[in-house]
Design a protein around this motif. Sequence first.
Motif, PDB file in Angstrom:
ATOM      1  N   GLU A  72     -20.124  -1.400   3.232  1.00 60.28           N
ATOM      2  CA  GLU A  72     -20.460  -2.352   2.182  1.00 60.28           C
ATOM      3  C   GLU A  72     -19.195  -3.076   1.714  1.00 60.28           C
ATOM      4  OE1 GLU A  72     -23.395  -3.212   0.987  1.00 60.28           O
ATOM      5  OE2 GLU A  72     -24.365  -1.892   2.437  1.00 60.28           O
ATOM      6  N   PRO A  73     -19.303  -4.345   1.292  1.00 61.67           N
ATOM      7  CA  PRO A  73     -18.116  -5.081   0.831  1.00 61.67           C
ATOM      8  C   PRO A  73     -17.368  -4.396  -0.300  1.00 61.67           C
ATOM      9  CG  PRO A  73     -19.953  -6.575   1.169  1.00 61.67           C
ATOM     10  CD  PRO A  73     -20.500  -5.188   1.306  1.00 61.67           C
ATOM     11  N   SER A  74     -18.078  -3.587  -1.095  1.00 68.21           N
ATOM     12  CA  SER A  74     -17.432  -2.935  -2.236  1.00 68.21           C
ATOM     13  C   SER A  74     -16.785  -1.600  -1.870  1.00 68.21           C
ATOM     14  CB  SER A  74     -18.455  -2.702  -3.346  1.00 68.21           C
ATOM     15  OG  SER A  74     -19.517  -1.874  -2.878  1.00 68.21           O
ATOM     16  N   THR A  75     -16.959  -1.130  -0.655  1.00 67.80           N
ATOM     17  CA  THR A  75     -16.375   0.149  -0.248  1.00 67.80           C
ATOM     18  C   THR A  75     -14.862   0.097  -0.371  1.00 67.80           C
ATOM     19  OG1 THR A  75     -18.179   0.502   1.327  1.00 67.80           O
ATOM     20  CG2 THR A  75     -16.195   1.843   1.618  1.00 67.80           C
ATOM     21  N   ARG A  76     -14.284   1.142  -0.923  1.00 69.02           N
ATOM     22  CA  ARG A  76     -12.834   1.193  -1.098  1.00 69.02           C
ATOM     23  C   ARG A  76     -12.171   1.642   0.193  1.00 69.02           C
ATOM     24  NH1 ARG A  76     -10.934   4.730  -5.640  1.00 69.02           N
ATOM     25  NH2 ARG A  76     -12.317   6.229  -4.620  1.00 69.02           N
ATOM     26  N   VAL A  77     -11.069   0.970   0.528  1.00 67.17           N
ATOM     27  CA  VAL A  77     -10.326   1.294   1.747  1.00 67.17           C
ATOM     28  C   VAL A  77      -8.823   1.271   1.427  1.00 67.17           C
ATOM     29  CG1 VAL A  77     -12.098   0.311   3.254  1.00 67.17           C
ATOM     30  CG2 VAL A  77     -10.185  -1.117   2.521  1.00 67.17           C
ATOM     31  N   ARG A  78      -8.071   1.907   2.280  1.00 67.18           N
ATOM     32  CA  ARG A  78      -6.608   1.858   2.190  1.00 67.18           C
ATOM     33  C   ARG A  78      -6.035   2.157   3.563  1.00 67.18           C
ATOM     34  NH1 ARG A  78      -4.941   7.185   2.113  1.00 67.18           N
ATOM     35  NH2 ARG A  78      -6.360   8.700   1.164  1.00 67.18           N
ATOM     36  N   LEU A  79      -4.756   1.855   3.721  1.00 66.94           N
ATOM     37  CA  LEU A  79      -4.085   2.199   4.969  1.00 66.94           C
ATOM     38  C   LEU A  79      -3.961   3.710   5.078  1.00 66.94           C
ATOM     39  CD1 LEU A  79      -1.334  -0.536   5.159  1.00 66.94           C
ATOM     40  CD2 LEU A  79      -2.977  -0.008   6.965  1.00 66.94           C
ATOM     41  N   ALA A  80      -4.203   4.232   6.267  1.00 63.77           N
ATOM     42  CA  ALA A  80      -4.104   5.672   6.475  1.00 63.77           C
ATOM     43  C   ALA A  80      -2.643   6.093   6.555  1.00 63.77           C
ATOM     44  CB  ALA A  80      -4.829   6.062   7.755  1.00 63.77           C
ATOM     45  N   HIS A  81      -2.311   7.147   5.846  1.00 61.99           N
ATOM     46  CA  HIS A  81      -1.009   7.798   5.999  1.00 61.99           C
ATOM     47  C   HIS A  81      -1.222   8.988   6.932  1.00 61.99           C
ATOM     48  CE1 HIS A  81       2.625  10.105   5.014  1.00 61.99           C
ATOM     49  NE2 HIS A  81       3.124   8.961   4.615  1.00 61.99           N
ATOM     50  N   PRO A  82      -0.247   9.315   7.789  1.00 68.41           N
ATOM     51  CA  PRO A  82      -0.455  10.465   8.684  1.00 68.41           C
ATOM     52  C   PRO A  82      -0.802  11.745   7.938  1.00 68.41           C
ATOM     53  CG  PRO A  82       1.841   9.734   8.681  1.00 68.41           C
ATOM     54  CD  PRO A  82       1.042   8.665   8.032  1.00 68.41           C
ATOM     55  N   TRP A  83      -0.454  11.798   6.641  1.00 61.74           N
ATOM     56  CA  TRP A  83      -0.835  12.941   5.826  1.00 61.74           C
ATOM     57  C   TRP A  83      -2.357  13.084   5.755  1.00 61.74           C
ATOM     58  CZ3 TRP A  83       2.822  16.117   3.536  1.00 61.74           C
ATOM     59  CH2 TRP A  83       2.326  17.090   2.648  1.00 61.74           C
ATOM     60  N   ASP A  84      -3.074  11.939   5.904  1.00 58.63           N
ATOM     61  CA  ASP A  84      -4.534  11.947   5.795  1.00 58.63           C
ATOM     62  C   ASP A  84      -5.222  12.429   7.069  1.00 58.63           C
ATOM     63  OD1 ASP A  84      -4.433  10.645   3.240  1.00 58.63           O
ATOM     64  OD2 ASP A  84      -4.060   8.758   4.277  1.00 58.63           O
ATOM     65  N   LEU A  85      -4.495  12.453   8.183  1.00 62.70           N
ATOM     66  CA  LEU A  85      -5.118  12.685   9.483  1.00 62.70           C
ATOM     67  C   LEU A  85      -4.619  13.975  10.109  1.00 62.70           C
ATOM     68  CD1 LEU A  85      -4.627   9.054  10.859  1.00 62.70           C
ATOM     69  CD2 LEU A  85      -6.713   9.986   9.842  1.00 62.70           C
ATOM     70  N   THR A  86      -5.493  14.656  10.800  1.00 63.51           N
ATOM     71  CA  THR A  86      -5.074  15.828  11.557  1.00 63.51           C
ATOM     72  C   THR A  86      -4.255  15.388  12.762  1.00 63.51           C
ATOM     73  OG1 THR A  86      -7.024  15.810  12.982  1.00 63.51           O
ATOM     74  CG2 THR A  86      -7.193  17.018  10.888  1.00 63.51           C
ATOM     75  N   ALA A  87      -3.548  16.328  13.360  1.00 61.35           N
ATOM     76  CA  ALA A  87      -2.765  16.014  14.560  1.00 61.35           C
ATOM     77  C   ALA A  87      -3.673  15.505  15.673  1.00 61.35           C
ATOM     78  CB  ALA A  87      -1.986  17.250  15.012  1.00 61.35           C
ATOM     79  N   GLU A  88      -4.860  16.094  15.785  1.00 63.38           N
ATOM     80  CA  GLU A  88      -5.802  15.661  16.816  1.00 63.38           C
ATOM     81  C   GLU A  88      -6.269  14.231  16.548  1.00 63.38           C
ATOM     82  OE1 GLU A  88      -5.458  19.916  16.610  1.00 63.38           O
ATOM     83  OE2 GLU A  88      -6.046  18.450  15.075  1.00 63.38           O
TER      84      GLU A  88
END
Length: 446
Positions: free
Chosen positions: A293-309
């Motif tokens: 949806e246009p109102s959905t909040r987004v941001r740039l991913a930091h590697p802290w947010d992602l698993t190694a896989e």
Amino acid sequence: LPAAAAERLVALLQSSHPVPHPALDEVRRALAPDAAGRFVHALFEQWRAHGADAAERWVIAALGWFPDDARNDDRLALATEWHAGGRTRRAGALLDAVAEQGTEAALLGLDELARGGSTRALRRRARRAIARAAGRRGLTPEAFEDRTAPTLGLDPSGARALDLGGRRVMVTLDDSLRPVLRDAAGRPRSRLPAPRVADDPDAHAAARAALRELRRDARRVEAQQRARLERAMVRGRVLSVAELRARFVAHPVVRRLADRLVWIALTPTGPRPFRVAEDDTLADAEDDELVLEPSTRVRLAHPWDLTAEARARWAERLADYGLVQPFEQLGRAVFTLPEAAVVAGRLLDLEGGVVDWRAVDALRRRGFDGRGADGPRVTRFEGEVFDVPVRIRVDPGLHVGSPQGSGRQRVVRADAPLRDLEAVLRSEIRRALSGLAGPIPPGRSS
């Protein structure tokens, strides 16, 4: 203007400090911008020639009401000179005036000063000028920078035509924001075609000058926008999908950087990583379309947010499309600091390590200022990492004025307000100081 009108205009400018007079809007509409810019520049030069009386500082403010990009680089250099000479209030007023113009070129120059100014105080003052100009427009500094991100004269499709006087060539940008010439068939060219008899020589010369300027400005804009996106990632700036599309995807320059990064949608079911695909859709790691949806909040991913896989899967996906990230994102080093370091506000794992003098000198290239001399050596350095103050003390220190031959340096202390920071910023500070991670001295356990 007739002399009487010019006198009235001067009186209007004088009465518009510190609050601009409403009639200035009418003046802007009535006068050609280049003529108004020349007029206030002439006032400014006369003010300087006659002693630069501080009581007449309205002359500096007047520079902000009429954009004059041709002279702003010189004004920023003058502000730097004034600041270095101790005339900090005057320098700040000049920075405010350049920021108030609000043009792409003015903000580009100020951003360069905010990132690479000669001292920490000057960099901070340049950031404050941008924030003030944004505040007067009811915007955050980030939103202000969104609206003034340079387009380099490109149209929404990311192209710009250069008129050779009878024929045209097109300019686009590659993934590193370097201009690429293309002929009528869309094939890349290494240089402008040679003039023909039928070409207008003046138009051909103007196209050559425009291409030189575009190449110069593209280098500056690439550094500016790359730093802006990296900062947005580290600081966790949140946008709506609508804002992402309007300010990043639809921008002919920023788009070239934004679509090589991984973003995260903050959905009710949890974070959903995605990228901006070539057809403007949003795609997940499996290349399936992600509808938000246009109102959905987004941001740039930091590697802290992602698993190694997840990082590995995304790196493979970007590699499939030949996309090279504008800065380290997926491969970025992540650090978890021990609780003792957080409580103490010190990077304890760095303290006691011994490094080559070049590692300490690199702090100065990152904008750290030497703050104290122990005899002929500088032993204390203060700077900022993503606006967080950091202080480093070394022994025996760098030779004043000539660091070569300073020898190996022991990190005595490394201070930062870690307790007040989120884990991502703690990690970023430790990453920024990785060059100071010397060997552990004898007798000390890791």
